[in-house]
Scaffold this active site. Sequence first.
Site, PDB file in Angstrom:
ATOM      1  N   LEU A  33      -1.849  44.693 -21.541  1.00  0.00           N
ATOM      2  CA  LEU A  33      -0.801  44.027 -22.331  1.00  0.00           C
ATOM      3  C   LEU A  33       0.315  43.450 -21.446  1.00  0.00           C
ATOM      4  O   LEU A  33       1.439  43.280 -21.908  1.00  0.00           O
ATOM      5  CB  LEU A  33      -0.223  44.958 -23.415  1.00  0.00           C
ATOM      6  CG  LEU A  33      -1.228  45.468 -24.461  1.00  0.00           C
ATOM      7  CD1 LEU A  33      -0.532  46.375 -25.484  1.00  0.00           C
ATOM      8  CD2 LEU A  33      -1.924  44.318 -25.186  1.00  0.00           C
ATOM      9  N   SER A 121     -12.690  29.583 -12.673  1.00  0.00           N
ATOM     10  CA  SER A 121     -11.780  28.469 -12.907  1.00  0.00           C
ATOM     11  C   SER A 121     -12.216  27.248 -12.107  1.00  0.00           C
ATOM     12  O   SER A 121     -12.789  27.377 -11.007  1.00  0.00           O
ATOM     13  CB  SER A 121     -10.384  28.885 -12.450  1.00  0.00           C
ATOM     14  OG  SER A 121      -9.555  27.762 -12.341  1.00  0.00           O
ATOM     15  N   TYR A 145      -4.500  31.384  -6.086  1.00  0.00           N
ATOM     16  CA  TYR A 145      -5.164  31.731  -7.353  1.00  0.00           C
ATOM     17  C   TYR A 145      -6.641  31.308  -7.316  1.00  0.00           C
ATOM     18  O   TYR A 145      -7.546  32.096  -7.604  1.00  0.00           O
ATOM     19  CB  TYR A 145      -4.436  31.039  -8.515  1.00  0.00           C
ATOM     20  CG  TYR A 145      -5.240  30.983  -9.773  1.00  0.00           C
ATOM     21  CD1 TYR A 145      -5.425  32.129 -10.543  1.00  0.00           C
ATOM     22  CD2 TYR A 145      -5.851  29.791 -10.195  1.00  0.00           C
ATOM     23  CE1 TYR A 145      -6.192  32.090 -11.702  1.00  0.00           C
ATOM     24  CE2 TYR A 145      -6.606  29.742 -11.338  1.00  0.00           C
ATOM     25  CZ  TYR A 145      -6.781  30.893 -12.094  1.00  0.00           C
ATOM     26  OH  TYR A 145      -7.548  30.851 -13.222  1.00  0.00           O
ATOM     27  N   LYS A 149     -10.386  33.549  -7.335  1.00  0.00           N
ATOM     28  CA  LYS A 149     -11.551  33.352  -8.218  1.00  0.00           C
ATOM     29  C   LYS A 149     -12.822  33.130  -7.397  1.00  0.00           C
ATOM     30  O   LYS A 149     -13.892  33.648  -7.727  1.00  0.00           O
ATOM     31  CB  LYS A 149     -11.297  32.160  -9.153  1.00  0.00           C
ATOM     32  CG  LYS A 149     -10.175  32.379 -10.152  1.00  0.00           C
ATOM     33  CD  LYS A 149     -10.598  33.353 -11.243  1.00  0.00           C
ATOM     34  CE  LYS A 149      -9.484  33.695 -12.195  1.00  0.00           C
ATOM     35  NZ  LYS A 149      -9.872  34.593 -13.267  1.00  0.00           N
ATOM     36  N   ASN A 174      -9.503  22.874 -18.446  1.00  0.00           N
ATOM     37  CA  ASN A 174      -8.194  23.181 -19.052  1.00  0.00           C
ATOM     38  C   ASN A 174      -8.358  23.784 -20.448  1.00  0.00           C
ATOM     39  O   ASN A 174      -8.465  23.044 -21.433  1.00  0.00           O
ATOM     40  CB  ASN A 174      -7.335  21.919 -19.082  1.00  0.00           C
ATOM     41  CG  ASN A 174      -6.896  21.515 -17.682  1.00  0.00           C
ATOM     42  OD1 ASN A 174      -7.718  21.216 -16.825  1.00  0.00           O
ATOM     43  ND2 ASN A 174      -5.612  21.547 -17.436  1.00  0.00           N
ATOM     44  N   ARG A 286       3.721  17.134  -9.035  1.00  0.00           N
ATOM     45  CA  ARG A 286       3.675  18.569  -8.751  1.00  0.00           C
ATOM     46  C   ARG A 286       2.693  18.765  -7.598  1.00  0.00           C
ATOM     47  O   ARG A 286       1.587  18.203  -7.637  1.00  0.00           O
ATOM     48  CB  ARG A 286       3.184  19.297 -10.004  1.00  0.00           C
ATOM     49  CG  ARG A 286       3.225  20.797  -9.922  1.00  0.00           C
ATOM     50  CD  ARG A 286       2.928  21.425 -11.275  1.00  0.00           C
ATOM     51  NE  ARG A 286       1.534  21.227 -11.677  1.00  0.00           N
ATOM     52  CZ  ARG A 286       0.987  21.779 -12.766  1.00  0.00           C
ATOM     53  NH1 ARG A 286       1.733  22.533 -13.571  1.00  0.00           N
ATOM     54  NH2 ARG A 286      -0.269  21.554 -13.074  1.00  0.00           N
ATOM     55  N   SER A 287       3.104  19.564  -6.629  1.00  0.00           N
ATOM     56  CA  SER A 287       2.267  19.670  -5.427  1.00  0.00           C
ATOM     57  C   SER A 287       0.896  20.269  -5.764  1.00  0.00           C
ATOM     58  O   SER A 287       0.782  21.195  -6.568  1.00  0.00           O
ATOM     59  CB  SER A 287       3.028  20.466  -4.372  1.00  0.00           C
ATOM     60  OG  SER A 287       2.318  21.571  -3.979  1.00  0.00           O
TER      61      SER A 287
HETATM   62  N1  UDP Z   1       1.991  18.879 -16.670  1.00  0.00           N
HETATM   63  C1  UDP Z   1       3.185  18.214 -16.844  1.00  0.00           C
HETATM   64  N2  UDP Z   1       4.272  18.924 -17.286  1.00  0.00           N
HETATM   65  C2  UDP Z   1       4.223  20.263 -17.542  1.00  0.00           C
HETATM   66  C3  UDP Z   1       2.995  20.947 -17.354  1.00  0.00           C
HETATM   67  C4  UDP Z   1       1.900  20.207 -16.909  1.00  0.00           C
HETATM   68  O1  UDP Z   1       3.280  16.997 -16.626  1.00  0.00           O
HETATM   69  O2  UDP Z   1       5.258  20.859 -17.906  1.00  0.00           O
HETATM   70  C5  UDP Z   1       0.796  18.123 -16.202  1.00  0.00           C
HETATM   71  C6  UDP Z   1       0.249  18.602 -14.872  1.00  0.00           C
HETATM   72  O3  UDP Z   1       0.882  17.930 -13.809  1.00  0.00           O
HETATM   73  C7  UDP Z   1      -1.223  18.241 -15.017  1.00  0.00           C
HETATM   74  C8  UDP Z   1      -1.497  18.400 -16.506  1.00  0.00           C
HETATM   75  O4  UDP Z   1      -0.221  18.347 -17.145  1.00  0.00           O
HETATM   76  O5  UDP Z   1      -1.421  16.881 -14.692  1.00  0.00           O
HETATM   77  C9  UDP Z   1      -2.162  19.724 -16.856  1.00  0.00           C
HETATM   78  O6  UDP Z   1      -1.429  20.766 -16.219  1.00  0.00           O
HETATM   79  P1  UDP Z   1      -1.626  22.287 -16.573  1.00  0.00           P
HETATM   80  O7  UDP Z   1      -0.610  23.060 -15.804  1.00  0.00           O
HETATM   81  O8  UDP Z   1      -1.660  22.470 -18.044  1.00  0.00           O
HETATM   82  O9  UDP Z   1      -3.093  22.616 -16.053  1.00  0.00           O
HETATM   83  P2  UDP Z   1      -3.786  22.419 -14.606  1.00  0.00           P
HETATM   84  O10 UDP Z   1      -4.555  21.140 -14.710  1.00  0.00           O
HETATM   85  O11 UDP Z   1      -2.729  22.388 -13.582  1.00  0.00           O
HETATM   86  O12 UDP Z   1      -4.680  23.587 -14.493  1.00  0.00           O
END
Ligand code: UDP
Length: 331
Positions: A33, A121, A145, A149, A174, A286-287
């Site tokens: 939990l 994943s 991460y 996996k 996703n 996002r990096s």
């Molecule tokens: N994303 C975004 N804003 C957010 C969260 C995600 O623009 O607050 C974008 C992220 O850059 C990616 C897509 O949404 O292109 C899916 O991101 P998520 O974190 O859901 O899953 P990931 O593909 O990283 O596993």
Amino acid sequence: MNVLIIGGAGYIGSHVVREFLDHGHNVTVFDDLSSGLRENLFPEATFFHNTILEYPALLAACRGTSDTNGFDAVVHLAAFKAVGESMLQPEKYSLNNISGTINILNAMADTGIKYMVFSSSAAVFGQPQYIPLDEKHPLDPESYYGFTKLEIERIMGWYDNLKGIRFASLRYFNAAGYDARGRITGLEQNPTNLIPVIMETAVGMRKELTIFGNDYDTRDGTCVRDYIHVNDLSVAHAAALDYICKNNKSLKLNLGSETGATVLEILESARRITGRPIPSIFSGRRSGDPKALTASSKLAWELLGWKAELSDVDTIIRSTWEVYKRKGIKV
Ligand code: UDP
């Protein structure tokens, strides 16, 4: 079958539990939990509240009760999954994800459980060299991460060879959406994934959605991802367990819908379905985000006869909104 579902109170886990119960399996849930929720538990499933890091408790759970007389299979979904956090706190991911899984495999070996379905994943692949990604794509995770996996997949390979534990490693793309029949309503706490963040914005829990990058070489400049409905994922878990039992053979499969949606397409669908404005702003990339990631589901179709049925964007958004509109708190 008697099935122990570890992490069965979580977002994906609870959907998998529901699917196995619907198939008539006898299900026991084991969950600490830490992110799972009591409200995701079903009365038909026995519940053990403990952590996979407590080996004696895990071993006792794997032995089962006199009712179950042991388990035929484990479904393992208990892992930390925040990519960014894994880069800052790798220790947490080493311990819970890798050591925790080794505990599970050892407990299975000790108690004679022969089958395991594991939540892997798409993060095992890293930056795609081509899309859609099939199972032969090189494995080169970008995040710690993803590394955990992949490492677990390798360890499971050894336990297959040495201990005869057959596994199905399911590489989720996703995961999104909520049970189409409305039976699961637990909200993820402090989500970072796109769709729950959009939903929290829609109900007023957040001011706005930050879109990470709009200068990608895609149809609208935002990233493309393969969103797969959790009910579809759950069906694949049951089918994968059938497959490894019947064929006595392990399996690694990519699970996606084969189609991709951009961040703006998801947002447009959410604005239309919710009728809420959902303010958004663009920020920098996002990096580590690849511009596009989609899965080939050819092998899943060939081996399991599985393909996504509920994974179109509107069905995913509608089923998620059904939950958030009832429970979202306006702040
Ligand atoms: N994303 C975004 N804003 C957010 C969260 C995600 O623009 O607050 C974008 C992220 O850059 C990616 C897509 O949404 O292109 C899916 O991101 P998520 O974190 O859901 O899953 P990931 O593909 O990283 O596993």
